[in-house]
Enzyme design. Structure first.
Site, PDB file in Angstrom:
ATOM      1  N   ILE A  19     -27.562  14.058  24.236  1.00  0.00           N
ATOM      2  CA  ILE A  19     -28.172  12.774  24.051  1.00  0.00           C
ATOM      3  C   ILE A  19     -28.686  12.380  25.353  1.00  0.00           C
ATOM      4  O   ILE A  19     -29.815  11.145  25.104  1.00  0.00           O
ATOM      5  CB  ILE A  19     -27.270  11.635  22.214  1.00  0.00           C
ATOM      6  CG1 ILE A  19     -28.203  11.061  21.758  1.00  0.00           C
ATOM      7  CG2 ILE A  19     -26.092  11.826  23.549  1.00  0.00           C
ATOM      8  CD1 ILE A  19     -29.196  11.476  21.133  1.00  0.00           C
ATOM      9  N   ALA A  20     -28.043  12.887  26.284  1.00  0.00           N
ATOM     10  CA  ALA A  20     -27.947  11.803  27.533  1.00  0.00           C
ATOM     11  C   ALA A  20     -29.553  12.094  28.292  1.00  0.00           C
ATOM     12  O   ALA A  20     -29.999  11.488  28.741  1.00  0.00           O
ATOM     13  CB  ALA A  20     -27.093  12.244  28.302  1.00  0.00           C
ATOM     14  N   SER A  40     -20.552  13.176  36.266  1.00  0.00           N
ATOM     15  CA  SER A  40     -20.785  14.116  35.239  1.00  0.00           C
ATOM     16  C   SER A  40     -18.556  15.040  35.468  1.00  0.00           C
ATOM     17  O   SER A  40     -18.415  14.437  36.663  1.00  0.00           O
ATOM     18  CB  SER A  40     -21.394  15.840  34.786  1.00  0.00           C
ATOM     19  OG  SER A  40     -20.286  17.278  34.475  1.00  0.00           O
ATOM     20  N   ARG A  41     -17.840  15.959  34.744  1.00  0.00           N
ATOM     21  CA  ARG A  41     -17.503  16.146  35.579  1.00  0.00           C
ATOM     22  C   ARG A  41     -17.135  16.838  36.858  1.00  0.00           C
ATOM     23  O   ARG A  41     -16.244  17.893  36.960  1.00  0.00           O
ATOM     24  CB  ARG A  41     -15.602  16.607  34.260  1.00  0.00           C
ATOM     25  CG  ARG A  41     -15.050  16.075  32.929  1.00  0.00           C
ATOM     26  CD  ARG A  41     -14.258  16.668  32.046  1.00  0.00           C
ATOM     27  NE  ARG A  41     -15.484  17.391  31.559  1.00  0.00           N
ATOM     28  CZ  ARG A  41     -15.643  18.621  30.421  1.00  0.00           C
ATOM     29  NH1 ARG A  41     -13.972  18.032  29.759  1.00  0.00           N
ATOM     30  NH2 ARG A  41     -16.126  18.905  29.709  1.00  0.00           N
ATOM     31  N   HIS A  83     -15.431   7.476  24.763  1.00  0.00           N
ATOM     32  CA  HIS A  83     -15.995   6.318  24.495  1.00  0.00           C
ATOM     33  C   HIS A  83     -15.067   5.459  24.893  1.00  0.00           C
ATOM     34  O   HIS A  83     -15.298   4.410  26.165  1.00  0.00           O
ATOM     35  CB  HIS A  83     -15.962   5.922  23.175  1.00  0.00           C
ATOM     36  CG  HIS A  83     -17.818   6.972  22.336  1.00  0.00           C
ATOM     37  ND1 HIS A  83     -18.038   6.906  21.749  1.00  0.00           N
ATOM     38  CD2 HIS A  83     -18.565   7.861  23.525  1.00  0.00           C
ATOM     39  CE1 HIS A  83     -19.204   7.703  21.353  1.00  0.00           C
ATOM     40  NE2 HIS A  83     -19.283   8.696  22.012  1.00  0.00           N
ATOM     41  N   LYS A 101     -22.334   5.686  19.905  1.00  0.00           N
ATOM     42  CA  LYS A 101     -21.390   5.662  18.124  1.00  0.00           C
ATOM     43  C   LYS A 101     -20.778   6.664  18.172  1.00  0.00           C
ATOM     44  O   LYS A 101     -20.804   7.859  18.595  1.00  0.00           O
ATOM     45  CB  LYS A 101     -22.019   5.513  16.648  1.00  0.00           C
ATOM     46  CG  LYS A 101     -23.757   6.276  17.061  1.00  0.00           C
ATOM     47  CD  LYS A 101     -23.424   8.059  16.363  1.00  0.00           C
ATOM     48  CE  LYS A 101     -23.371   8.525  15.595  1.00  0.00           C
ATOM     49  NZ  LYS A 101     -23.423   9.837  15.761  1.00  0.00           N
ATOM     50  N   ASP A 182     -18.789  11.857  13.375  1.00  0.00           N
ATOM     51  CA  ASP A 182     -20.599  11.972  14.190  1.00  0.00           C
ATOM     52  C   ASP A 182     -21.996  11.858  12.961  1.00  0.00           C
ATOM     53  O   ASP A 182     -22.874  10.835  13.723  1.00  0.00           O
ATOM     54  CB  ASP A 182     -20.818  13.641  14.283  1.00  0.00           C
ATOM     55  CG  ASP A 182     -21.704  13.851  15.267  1.00  0.00           C
ATOM     56  OD1 ASP A 182     -21.483  13.395  16.497  1.00  0.00           O
ATOM     57  OD2 ASP A 182     -22.978  14.543  15.252  1.00  0.00           O
TER      58      ASP A 182
HETATM   59  N1  LIG Z   1     -27.686   8.120  19.068  1.00  0.00           N
HETATM   60  C1  LIG Z   1     -27.838   9.540  17.859  1.00  0.00           C
HETATM   61  O1  LIG Z   1     -28.774  10.127  17.547  1.00  0.00           O
HETATM   62  C2  LIG Z   1     -26.812  10.160  18.624  1.00  0.00           C
HETATM   63  C3  LIG Z   1     -27.203  12.357  18.902  1.00  0.00           C
HETATM   64  C4  LIG Z   1     -26.065  12.952  18.989  1.00  0.00           C
HETATM   65  C5  LIG Z   1     -24.966  12.407  19.846  1.00  0.00           C
HETATM   66  N2  LIG Z   1     -24.515  11.252  19.188  1.00  0.00           N
HETATM   67  C6  LIG Z   1     -23.707  10.019  20.624  1.00  0.00           C
HETATM   68  O2  LIG Z   1     -22.928  10.730  21.488  1.00  0.00           O
HETATM   69  C7  LIG Z   1     -22.185  11.440  22.193  1.00  0.00           C
HETATM   70  C8  LIG Z   1     -21.915  12.480  22.696  1.00  0.00           C
HETATM   71  O3  LIG Z   1     -22.641  13.806  22.157  1.00  0.00           O
HETATM   72  P1  LIG Z   1     -23.774  14.835  22.545  1.00  0.00           P
HETATM   73  O4  LIG Z   1     -24.642  15.615  21.271  1.00  0.00           O
HETATM   74  O5  LIG Z   1     -25.321  14.782  23.314  1.00  0.00           O
HETATM   75  O6  LIG Z   1     -22.390  15.739  23.301  1.00  0.00           O
HETATM   76  P2  LIG Z   1     -22.313  17.021  24.375  1.00  0.00           P
HETATM   77  O7  LIG Z   1     -24.292  17.628  24.055  1.00  0.00           O
HETATM   78  O8  LIG Z   1     -21.375  17.975  23.940  1.00  0.00           O
HETATM   79  O9  LIG Z   1     -22.126  15.790  26.082  1.00  0.00           O
HETATM   80  C9  LIG Z   1     -21.140  15.111  25.855  1.00  0.00           C
HETATM   81  C10 LIG Z   1     -20.811  15.269  27.633  1.00  0.00           C
HETATM   82  O10 LIG Z   1     -19.810  15.032  27.419  1.00  0.00           O
HETATM   83  C11 LIG Z   1     -19.664  15.726  28.505  1.00  0.00           C
HETATM   84  N3  LIG Z   1     -17.801  15.277  29.091  1.00  0.00           N
HETATM   85  C12 LIG Z   1     -16.561  14.613  29.022  1.00  0.00           C
HETATM   86  N4  LIG Z   1     -15.723  14.773  29.369  1.00  0.00           N
HETATM   87  C13 LIG Z   1     -15.754  15.657  28.045  1.00  0.00           C
HETATM   88  C14 LIG Z   1     -15.252  16.877  27.384  1.00  0.00           C
HETATM   89  N5  LIG Z   1     -13.332  16.395  27.684  1.00  0.00           N
HETATM   90  N6  LIG Z   1     -15.499  17.182  26.966  1.00  0.00           N
HETATM   91  C15 LIG Z   1     -16.765  17.246  26.410  1.00  0.00           C
HETATM   92  N7  LIG Z   1     -17.082  17.346  27.044  1.00  0.00           N
HETATM   93  C16 LIG Z   1     -16.987  16.111  27.528  1.00  0.00           C
HETATM   94  C17 LIG Z   1     -19.862  16.395  29.132  1.00  0.00           C
HETATM   95  O11 LIG Z   1     -20.239  16.624  29.779  1.00  0.00           O
HETATM   96  P3  LIG Z   1     -19.622  17.762  31.279  1.00  0.00           P
HETATM   97  O12 LIG Z   1     -18.550  17.735  31.014  1.00  0.00           O
HETATM   98  O13 LIG Z   1     -21.252  17.568  32.073  1.00  0.00           O
HETATM   99  O14 LIG Z   1     -18.494  15.820  32.084  1.00  0.00           O
HETATM  100  C18 LIG Z   1     -20.641  16.839  27.911  1.00  0.00           C
HETATM  101  O15 LIG Z   1     -22.298  17.257  28.815  1.00  0.00           O
HETATM  102  C19 LIG Z   1     -21.374  11.644  20.838  1.00  0.00           C
HETATM  103  O16 LIG Z   1     -20.537  10.463  20.325  1.00  0.00           O
HETATM  104  C20 LIG Z   1     -22.325  11.248  19.768  1.00  0.00           C
HETATM  105  O17 LIG Z   1     -21.742  10.641  17.966  1.00  0.00           O
HETATM  106  C21 LIG Z   1     -25.332  10.346  18.949  1.00  0.00           C
END
Ligand SMILES: NC(=O)c1ccc[n+]([C@@H]2O[C@H](COP(=O)([O-])OP(=O)(O)OC[C@H]3O[C@@H](n4cnc5c(N)ncnc54)[C@H](OP(=O)(O)O)[C@@H]3O)[C@@H](O)[C@H]2O)c1
Length: 328
Positions: A19-20, A40-41, A83, A101, A182
């Site tokens: 999402i980032a 990032s970590r 979060h 969220k 989610d």
């Molecule tokens: N608004 C929307 O449409 C939408 C859509 C999807 C998701 N979201 C929200 O966005 C958030 C992230 O979702 P995503 O789908 O982008 O997830 P993702 O692709 O898994 O990315 C999460 C990032 O968090 C970091 N992170 C830090 N500590 C972590 C840990 N202990 N375990 C795993 N990752 C960790 C990771 O980066 P590093 O490991 O490099 O630090 C990872 O790249 C969620 O809360 C979700 O509800 C929102």
């Protein structure tokens, strides 16, 4: 020198995941912003993301980004369970926080975040992007104007299928995995926006072997005898439609209802369709709102208020209690 309304907002991103990446693609569409830093970590992951998304700085720790005095605002896009931790970190360093969220894992955590925003007098907002999308704002306006008369029911679902992978944040219970937090949050947000807080919550769920919910059926009942029947699932594709019925008509938000570009109103034997254009991938609207609040020195959004975040987490907590879903 820039006018106050044109002050450049320098953004940091924590959690360079899926999402980032979308957020970073939309940010350049918002005037007077800059993606300045990413954390990032892992230093290599931070650098790869920074290169891809043109960020000047890449940090191999979240704390280092929080300490960078050039950062004005941070977008927190880590798994749900982190979060609160990273929001508190950023707020304590005076950074405005736009946090994905759900804002946190439970009501107590949300209260602590709101308290921190107030103590540090720093902007905090839950990134519930749907609230800022044109179709959603227009649909809510129609309902407020009484287009359907008294609202009696809502049906909304959000489902997709991804193979079970307990390591992925979507399923990992330690990270807040499961369908409810989610995607179940979207039908709940719709019901909250249309009917407010229910008098009663009933819910049932199915579970993966690690205890995260694989699907969740929710039934909210209101004092005026209105009801909302909501569903989230990670087991199958669903239509992801929202149907709102009033005594005088029906409003249907077309798929996927939380990010749609159209809805229709069926009334007196006629159907009228309303179409909208989302800017960028849809995140431009919430980012622009947030940047304007920051420039105006506000600590709370008048759209995605603290009270709405409190109520939303209250609904998630209420459903979790009914289905017996506990996180550590
Ligand atoms: N608004 C929307 O449409 C939408 C859509 C999807 C998701 N979201 C929200 O966005 C958030 C992230 O979702 P995503 O789908 O982008 O997830 P993702 O692709 O898994 O990315 C999460 C990032 O968090 C970091 N992170 C830090 N500590 C972590 C840990 N202990 N375990 C795993 N990752 C960790 C990771 O980066 P590093 O490991 O490099 O630090 C990872 O790249 C969620 O809360 C979700 O509800 C929102």
């Amino acid at each position: 020198m820039n006018k106050p309304s044109e002050r450049i907002i320098r953004w940091g991103i924590m959690g360079p995941g899926k999402i980032a990446r979308k957020f970073a693609r939309d940010l350049p569409e918002v005037p007077h912003t800059e993606l300045y830093a990413v954390a990032s970590r892992d230093q290599d992951r931070a650098e790869a993301f920074a290169r891809e998304c043109n960020a000047a700085k890449a940090y191999g720790s979240y704390e280092a980004l929080a300490r960078d005095s050039n950062v004005d605002a941070v977008y927190i896009a880590t798994p749900h369970a982190l979060h609160q931790k990273f929001s508190l970190l950023c707020l304590s360093h005076g950074k405005a926080v736009l946090c994905e969220k759900p804002l946190a894992m439970n009501a107590m955590q949300v209260e602590e975040m709101i308290a921190a925003s107030k103590v540090h007098k720093v902007l905090l907002m839950e990134a519930m992007w749907t609230a800022f999308l044109p179709h959603f704002q227009a649909a809510m306006q129609k309902l407020r104007e009484g287009a359907l008369g008294e609202i009696k029911s809502i049906e909304a679902d959000f489902g997709f299928h991804t193979p079970y992978n307990p390591v992925s944040r979507l399923f990992n219970k330690q990270l807040g995995g499961g369908s409810l937090l989610d995607i179940g949050i979207y039908p709940l947000f719709l019901a909250l926006s249309v009917l407010g807080m229910p008098a009663e919550i009933d819910a049932r769920a199915t579970f993966f072997e690690n205890g995260a919910d694989s699907s969740c059926t929710m039934h909210l009942k209101y004092t005026n005898n209105a009801e909302a029947r909501l569903y989230s699932t990670l087991l199958q594709e669903t239509s992801t439609v929202a149907v709102i019925k009033g005594v005088e008509g029906v409003l249907t938000i077309h798929p996927r209802f939380h990010e749609s570009s159209s809805f229709s109103i069926e009334k007196e034997g006629k159907t009228e369709q309303f179409n909208f254009i989302n800017r960028g991938e849809g995140f431009v609207h919430e980012i622009e709102h947030f940047c304007n609040l920051l420039r105006e020195g506000k600590a709370e959004s008048p759209v995605m208020t603290f009270e709405i975040s409190r109520q939303l987490i209250g609904l998630l907590d209420g459903v979790r209690e009914k289905i017996g879903l506990q996180y550590e």
